[in-house]
Design a protein around this motif. Structure first.
Motif, PDB file in Angstrom:
ATOM      1  N   ASN A   2     -51.399 -15.670  13.643  1.00 45.75           N
ATOM      2  CA  ASN A   2     -52.537 -16.216  14.383  1.00 45.75           C
ATOM      3  C   ASN A   2     -53.302 -17.175  13.481  1.00 45.75           C
ATOM      4  N   ASP A  50     -64.738 -14.696  17.957  1.00 43.60           N
ATOM      5  CA  ASP A  50     -63.755 -13.631  18.205  1.00 43.60           C
ATOM      6  C   ASP A  50     -62.373 -14.050  17.723  1.00 43.60           C
ATOM      7  N   GLU A  51     -61.970 -15.285  18.018  1.00 45.32           N
ATOM      8  CA  GLU A  51     -60.649 -15.763  17.598  1.00 45.32           C
ATOM      9  C   GLU A  51     -60.572 -15.913  16.084  1.00 45.32           C
ATOM     10  N   VAL A  54     -59.908 -12.485  14.423  1.00 40.29           N
ATOM     11  CA  VAL A  54     -58.569 -11.922  14.529  1.00 40.29           C
ATOM     12  C   VAL A  54     -57.504 -12.827  13.904  1.00 40.29           C
TER      13      VAL A  54
END
Length: 61
Positions: A2, A50-51, A54
């Protein structure tokens, strides 16, 4: 992997980095956010954070 990409407009050679990021599209989950936009709301920033939390990598261009 990610990867979160935050486009800030701070770096003059951002096009070079963006070209490299294009190669990651086929093998990574890539989240691209344009922080230069004037219309970002609080909920947009919440989603960005939030992204980032993570993400395994953060790239600022």
């Amino acid at each position: 992997m990610n990867i979160a990409v935050l486009k800030t407009g701070l770096f003059p050679d951002a096009e070079t980095v963006e070209a490299g990021i294009d190669h990651l599209l086929s093998s990574c989950n890539l989240y691209l956010y344009d922080a230069t936009r004037d219309d970002l709301t609080d909920s947009d920033w919440d989603r960005v954070l939030d992204e980032i939390l993570v993400a395994e990598r953060l790239i600022v261009i």
